[in-house]
Design a protein around this motif. Sequence first.
Motif, PDB file in Angstrom:
ATOM      1  N   ASN A 191      28.112  63.583  92.630  1.00  0.00           N
ATOM      2  CA  ASN A 191      27.563  62.437  93.377  1.00  0.00           C
ATOM      3  C   ASN A 191      27.503  62.638  94.891  1.00  0.00           C
ATOM      4  OD1 ASN A 191      27.057  60.602  91.209  1.00  0.00           O
ATOM      5  ND2 ASN A 191      29.253  60.305  90.995  1.00  0.00           N
TER       6      ASN A 191
ATOM      7  N   PHE B 102      22.109  67.775  94.725  1.00  0.00           N
ATOM      8  CA  PHE B 102      22.863  66.598  94.269  1.00  0.00           C
ATOM      9  C   PHE B 102      22.961  66.674  92.757  1.00  0.00           C
ATOM     10  CE2 PHE B 102      22.945  62.407  92.372  1.00  0.00           C
ATOM     11  CZ  PHE B 102      23.821  61.674  93.144  1.00  0.00           C
TER      12      PHE B 102
ATOM     13  N   ASP C 124      25.118  53.299  92.250  1.00  0.00           N
ATOM     14  CA  ASP C 124      24.031  54.269  92.274  1.00  0.00           C
ATOM     15  C   ASP C 124      24.257  55.165  93.493  1.00  0.00           C
ATOM     16  OD1 ASP C 124      21.728  55.709  92.707  1.00  0.00           O
ATOM     17  OD2 ASP C 124      20.370  54.046  92.268  1.00  0.00           O
ATOM     18  N   PHE C 125      24.653  56.412  93.237  1.00  0.00           N
ATOM     19  CA  PHE C 125      24.987  57.312  94.334  1.00  0.00           C
ATOM     20  C   PHE C 125      23.765  57.989  94.965  1.00  0.00           C
ATOM     21  CE2 PHE C 125      29.356  57.187  92.575  1.00  0.00           C
ATOM     22  CZ  PHE C 125      30.051  56.964  93.747  1.00  0.00           C
ATOM     23  N   ILE C 126      22.554  57.606  94.492  1.00  0.00           N
ATOM     24  CA  ILE C 126      21.360  58.153  95.149  1.00  0.00           C
ATOM     25  C   ILE C 126      20.796  57.139  96.147  1.00  0.00           C
ATOM     26  CG2 ILE C 126      18.937  58.816  94.777  1.00  0.00           C
ATOM     27  CD1 ILE C 126      19.761  60.473  92.450  1.00  0.00           C
ATOM     28  N   GLU C 127      20.847  55.862  95.782  1.00  0.00           N
ATOM     29  CA  GLU C 127      20.247  54.838  96.648  1.00  0.00           C
ATOM     30  C   GLU C 127      21.284  53.918  97.301  1.00  0.00           C
ATOM     31  OE1 GLU C 127      17.149  54.921  97.386  1.00  0.00           O
ATOM     32  OE2 GLU C 127      16.444  56.330  95.869  1.00  0.00           O
TER      33      GLU C 127
ATOM     34  N   LYS D 272      25.420  56.635  99.638  1.00  0.00           N
ATOM     35  CA  LYS D 272      25.083  58.052  99.768  1.00  0.00           C
ATOM     36  C   LYS D 272      26.267  58.822 100.335  1.00  0.00           C
ATOM     37  CE  LYS D 272      20.134  57.366 100.265  1.00  0.00           C
ATOM     38  NZ  LYS D 272      18.903  57.727 100.972  1.00  0.00           N
TER      39      LYS D 272
END
Lengths: 140, 110
Positions: free
Chosen positions: A19, A120, B17-20, B23
């Motif tokens: 992550n 990622f 949500d580790f993308i949006e 971060k």
Amino acid sequence: MNTPSFFAYKAAATTLSDNTTTQLIPTSVVHNDGTAYDSSNGRFTIPSGQDGLYFLYGAFRINNYDPNRTAAVFFVNGSETNWSLTEHAPEGGLTSRRPVIHSTHMAALSATDYVDFRGFQASGSSDTVLNIVFGGFKIR
Amino acid sequence: MENLDKKIILYLGRTPDFIEEIKLQDDGTGAGPYIKHWGASDKVKPTDSQLNALATEATKLENNAKVDKKRKLEYLSWKEQMEMIYKDQKNGTTTFKDHCDKVRSDNPKE
């Protein structure tokens, strides 16, 4: 023509935290026309007088991957270029699965701008990246 | 910061949500991962000391996730598992169950 240009890779294992968007630094330089790529920090820096449009390519290969969200992205001057983020979700079991995650990018860059390549993954724990490549060249 | 994502999961009590939403970034400087963007609306961004207080539990989460991956590898493919189940049903054996028990006992969780 098409100078500066560069291509670099890393074959040694690299840990990619879960992550976390992590800079991937290729350390072996195959080609570095214009010496704009620095393998000590993974940055491709636009030399003076070389403002223009650039094509960039980056990829990494991840070991025994447990299928989940995976992405590759370019950063310009330390900031994410969101539109260059490509996300993959390889399917199937993880036995001997080593997908290659890649991204391409075209960017208008000016002298002193620098680009690096990042990966990622969200497989649940840290993973091992087996290969990294990063390259690019000036189009015009 | 080590196991930063697990510390945040524990802090929030859920997986964001580790993308949006949140971060995390590692700039390759040797400093390790840090919070680049905090977009969670249910809790304020934690301090380093709040996160470090969760270190032991975060390490356990990370280690157990690695055990899960190793188990998945050793369970073999679904095709091989189906073959074991079919033969067990045909022959009255317990190969599949024994195989799964061994994978689990060989790879215990914390």
